[in-house]
Design a protein around this motif. Structure first.
Motif, PDB file in Angstrom:
ATOM      1  N   GLY A  73       0.777  -1.324  -0.095  1.00  0.00           N
ATOM      2  CA  GLY A  73       0.142  -0.063  -0.159  1.00  0.00           C
ATOM      3  C   GLY A  73       0.869   1.233   0.016  1.00  0.00           C
ATOM      4  N   TRP A  74       2.229   1.063   0.132  1.00  0.00           N
ATOM      5  CA  TRP A  74       2.838   2.520  -0.054  1.00  0.00           C
ATOM      6  C   TRP A  74       3.306   2.663  -1.258  1.00  0.00           C
ATOM      7  CZ3 TRP A  74       7.688   1.647  -1.601  1.00  0.00           C
ATOM      8  CH2 TRP A  74       8.449   0.420  -1.286  1.00  0.00           C
ATOM      9  N   GLY A  75       3.642   3.906  -1.582  1.00  0.00           N
ATOM     10  CA  GLY A  75       4.114   4.470  -2.793  1.00  0.00           C
ATOM     11  C   GLY A  75       5.582   5.067  -2.535  1.00  0.00           C
ATOM     12  N   TRP A  76       6.305   5.303  -3.649  1.00  0.00           N
ATOM     13  CA  TRP A  76       7.452   6.025  -3.861  1.00  0.00           C
ATOM     14  C   TRP A  76       7.915   6.774  -5.173  1.00  0.00           C
ATOM     15  CZ3 TRP A  76      11.359   7.538  -0.502  1.00  0.00           C
ATOM     16  CH2 TRP A  76      12.549   7.916  -1.182  1.00  0.00           C
ATOM     17  N   CYS A  77       8.288   7.576  -5.249  1.00  0.00           N
ATOM     18  CA  CYS A  77       8.548   8.719  -6.318  1.00  0.00           C
ATOM     19  C   CYS A  77       9.820   8.677  -6.540  1.00  0.00           C
ATOM     20  CB  CYS A  77       8.032  10.033  -6.134  1.00  0.00           C
ATOM     21  SG  CYS A  77       8.375  10.957  -7.690  1.00  0.00           S
ATOM     22  N   TYR A  78      10.578   7.899  -7.615  1.00  0.00           N
ATOM     23  CA  TYR A  78      11.968   7.948  -7.590  1.00  0.00           C
ATOM     24  C   TYR A  78      12.573   9.281  -8.186  1.00  0.00           C
ATOM     25  CZ  TYR A  78      12.264   3.020  -8.358  1.00  0.00           C
ATOM     26  OH  TYR A  78      12.223   1.432  -8.192  1.00  0.00           O
ATOM     27  N   LEU A  79      11.444  10.213  -8.643  1.00  0.00           N
ATOM     28  CA  LEU A  79      12.064  11.413  -9.149  1.00  0.00           C
ATOM     29  C   LEU A  79      12.084  12.688  -7.937  1.00  0.00           C
ATOM     30  CD1 LEU A  79      10.235  12.097 -12.283  1.00  0.00           C
ATOM     31  CD2 LEU A  79      12.581  11.495 -11.976  1.00  0.00           C
ATOM     32  N   ASP A  80      11.242  12.413  -7.075  1.00  0.00           N
ATOM     33  CA  ASP A  80      11.185  13.348  -6.154  1.00  0.00           C
ATOM     34  C   ASP A  80      11.853  12.633  -4.747  1.00  0.00           C
ATOM     35  OD1 ASP A  80       9.900  15.557  -7.214  1.00  0.00           O
ATOM     36  OD2 ASP A  80       8.016  14.634  -6.993  1.00  0.00           O
ATOM     37  N   GLU A  81      12.090  11.434  -4.812  1.00  0.00           N
ATOM     38  CA  GLU A  81      12.965  10.492  -3.687  1.00  0.00           C
ATOM     39  C   GLU A  81      11.910  10.773  -2.581  1.00  0.00           C
ATOM     40  OE1 GLU A  81      16.921  11.680  -3.524  1.00  0.00           O
ATOM     41  OE2 GLU A  81      17.319  10.112  -5.264  1.00  0.00           O
ATOM     42  N   ILE A  82      10.597  10.835  -2.461  1.00  0.00           N
ATOM     43  CA  ILE A  82       9.718  10.750  -1.416  1.00  0.00           C
ATOM     44  C   ILE A  82       8.587   9.716  -1.324  1.00  0.00           C
ATOM     45  CG2 ILE A  82      10.152  13.207  -0.845  1.00  0.00           C
ATOM     46  CD1 ILE A  82       7.505  13.707  -2.401  1.00  0.00           C
ATOM     47  N   MET A  83       8.302   9.387  -0.135  1.00  0.00           N
ATOM     48  CA  MET A  83       7.071   8.442  -0.155  1.00  0.00           C
ATOM     49  C   MET A  83       5.682   9.296  -0.668  1.00  0.00           C
ATOM     50  SD  MET A  83       8.059   5.676   1.280  1.00  0.00           S
ATOM     51  CE  MET A  83       6.889   4.651   1.820  1.00  0.00           C
ATOM     52  N   VAL A  84       4.801   8.510  -1.259  1.00  0.00           N
ATOM     53  CA  VAL A  84       3.920   9.222  -1.759  1.00  0.00           C
ATOM     54  C   VAL A  84       2.422   8.566  -1.422  1.00  0.00           C
ATOM     55  CG1 VAL A  84       4.878  10.464  -3.890  1.00  0.00           C
ATOM     56  CG2 VAL A  84       3.649   7.880  -3.884  1.00  0.00           C
ATOM     57  N   GLU A  85       1.405   9.232  -1.397  1.00  0.00           N
ATOM     58  CA  GLU A  85      -0.105   8.241  -0.967  1.00  0.00           C
ATOM     59  C   GLU A  85      -0.633   7.968  -2.242  1.00  0.00           C
ATOM     60  OE1 GLU A  85      -2.610   9.160   1.767  1.00  0.00           O
ATOM     61  OE2 GLU A  85      -1.204  10.507   2.954  1.00  0.00           O
ATOM     62  N   LEU A  86      -0.939   7.039  -2.268  1.00  0.00           N
ATOM     63  CA  LEU A  86      -1.628   6.088  -3.453  1.00  0.00           C
ATOM     64  C   LEU A  86      -3.002   6.199  -3.531  1.00  0.00           C
ATOM     65  CD1 LEU A  86       0.680   2.926  -3.885  1.00  0.00           C
ATOM     66  CD2 LEU A  86       0.849   5.163  -5.258  1.00  0.00           C
ATOM     67  N   PRO A  87      -3.740   6.256  -4.321  1.00  0.00           N
ATOM     68  CA  PRO A  87      -5.207   6.592  -4.337  1.00  0.00           C
ATOM     69  C   PRO A  87      -5.862   5.221  -3.930  1.00  0.00           C
ATOM     70  CG  PRO A  87      -4.463   6.498  -6.792  1.00  0.00           C
ATOM     71  CD  PRO A  87      -3.445   6.500  -5.917  1.00  0.00           C
ATOM     72  N   ASP A  88      -5.151   4.085  -4.460  1.00  0.00           N
ATOM     73  CA  ASP A  88      -5.911   2.960  -3.960  1.00  0.00           C
ATOM     74  C   ASP A  88      -4.560   1.773  -3.676  1.00  0.00           C
ATOM     75  OD1 ASP A  88      -4.959   2.567  -6.633  1.00  0.00           O
ATOM     76  OD2 ASP A  88      -6.550   1.878  -7.745  1.00  0.00           O
ATOM     77  N   GLN A  89      -4.846   0.581  -3.318  1.00  0.00           N
ATOM     78  CA  GLN A  89      -3.919  -0.414  -3.255  1.00  0.00           C
ATOM     79  C   GLN A  89      -4.045  -1.531  -4.471  1.00  0.00           C
ATOM     80  OE1 GLN A  89      -3.225  -1.875   0.689  1.00  0.00           O
ATOM     81  NE2 GLN A  89      -2.720  -3.916   0.006  1.00  0.00           N
ATOM     82  N   THR A  90      -3.049  -2.159  -5.020  1.00  0.00           N
ATOM     83  CA  THR A  90      -3.392  -2.897  -6.228  1.00  0.00           C
ATOM     84  C   THR A  90      -3.420  -4.415  -5.449  1.00  0.00           C
ATOM     85  OG1 THR A  90      -1.668  -1.685  -7.503  1.00  0.00           O
ATOM     86  CG2 THR A  90      -2.283  -3.905  -8.296  1.00  0.00           C
ATOM     87  N   PRO A  91      -4.445  -5.067  -5.764  1.00  0.00           N
ATOM     88  CA  PRO A  91      -4.770  -6.227  -5.389  1.00  0.00           C
ATOM     89  C   PRO A  91      -3.810  -7.397  -5.884  1.00  0.00           C
ATOM     90  CG  PRO A  91      -6.509  -5.693  -6.721  1.00  0.00           C
ATOM     91  CD  PRO A  91      -5.761  -4.483  -6.542  1.00  0.00           C
ATOM     92  N   GLN A  92      -3.398  -8.326  -5.104  1.00  0.00           N
ATOM     93  CA  GLN A  92      -2.490  -9.229  -5.513  1.00  0.00           C
ATOM     94  C   GLN A  92      -3.365 -10.157  -6.430  1.00  0.00           C
ATOM     95  OE1 GLN A  92      -0.507 -11.221  -2.278  1.00  0.00           O
ATOM     96  NE2 GLN A  92       0.033 -12.826  -3.445  1.00  0.00           N
ATOM     97  N   ARG A  93      -2.614 -10.653  -7.443  1.00  0.00           N
ATOM     98  CA  ARG A  93      -3.631 -11.331  -8.660  1.00  0.00           C
ATOM     99  C   ARG A  93      -3.320 -12.772  -8.366  1.00  0.00           C
ATOM    100  NH1 ARG A  93      -1.965 -12.698 -14.003  1.00  0.00           N
ATOM    101  NH2 ARG A  93       0.365 -12.076 -14.268  1.00  0.00           N
ATOM    102  N   GLY A  94      -2.502 -13.455  -7.411  1.00  0.00           N
ATOM    103  CA  GLY A  94      -2.241 -14.741  -7.379  1.00  0.00           C
ATOM    104  C   GLY A  94      -1.172 -14.944  -6.446  1.00  0.00           C
TER     105      GLY A  94
END
Length: 100
Positions: A73-94
């Motif tokens: 559920g956490w996000g990271w921006c390589y360009l800004d080098e900061i944690m970001v809030e994601l609008p949703d969490q990607t479900p595991q598909r298997g």
């Protein structure tokens, strides 16, 4: 967790593989997985030998990844080098293979 100008690139994506794409092709092991939130590429973290998530960023410029193994559920921006809030969490598909 604000100040990132690149969150507009975040999309709801379908993970393309059940593990690091490149490690699966090469028979390599990984430590943790990262999911590109622009295209669905699954790559390994920088603690893994291949560092394929970062390599994907350098090859494509896709800036935002999500911790994915299982989805964290956490996000990271390589360009800004900061944690970001994601609008949703990607479900595991298997089930994701474990290699560490």
């Amino acid at each position: 967790m604000s100040g990132c100008k690149h969150v507009a690139t975040v999309r709801s994506v379908e993970p393309r593989t059940l593990g690091c794409e490149e490690c699966l092709e090469d028979g390599e092991e990984w430590v943790h997985l990262r999911l590109c939130r622009e295209c669905g590429h699954v790559g390994c973290c920088d603690q893994s030998i291949g560092k394929h998530a970062t390599a994907h960023f350098h090859a494509t410029g896709h800036p935002i990844i999500e911790g994915y193994d299982p989805p964290e559920g956490w996000g990271w921006c390589y360009l800004d080098e900061i944690m970001v809030e994601l609008p949703d969490q990607t479900p595991q598909r298997g089930p994701i293979p474990r290699y560490y």
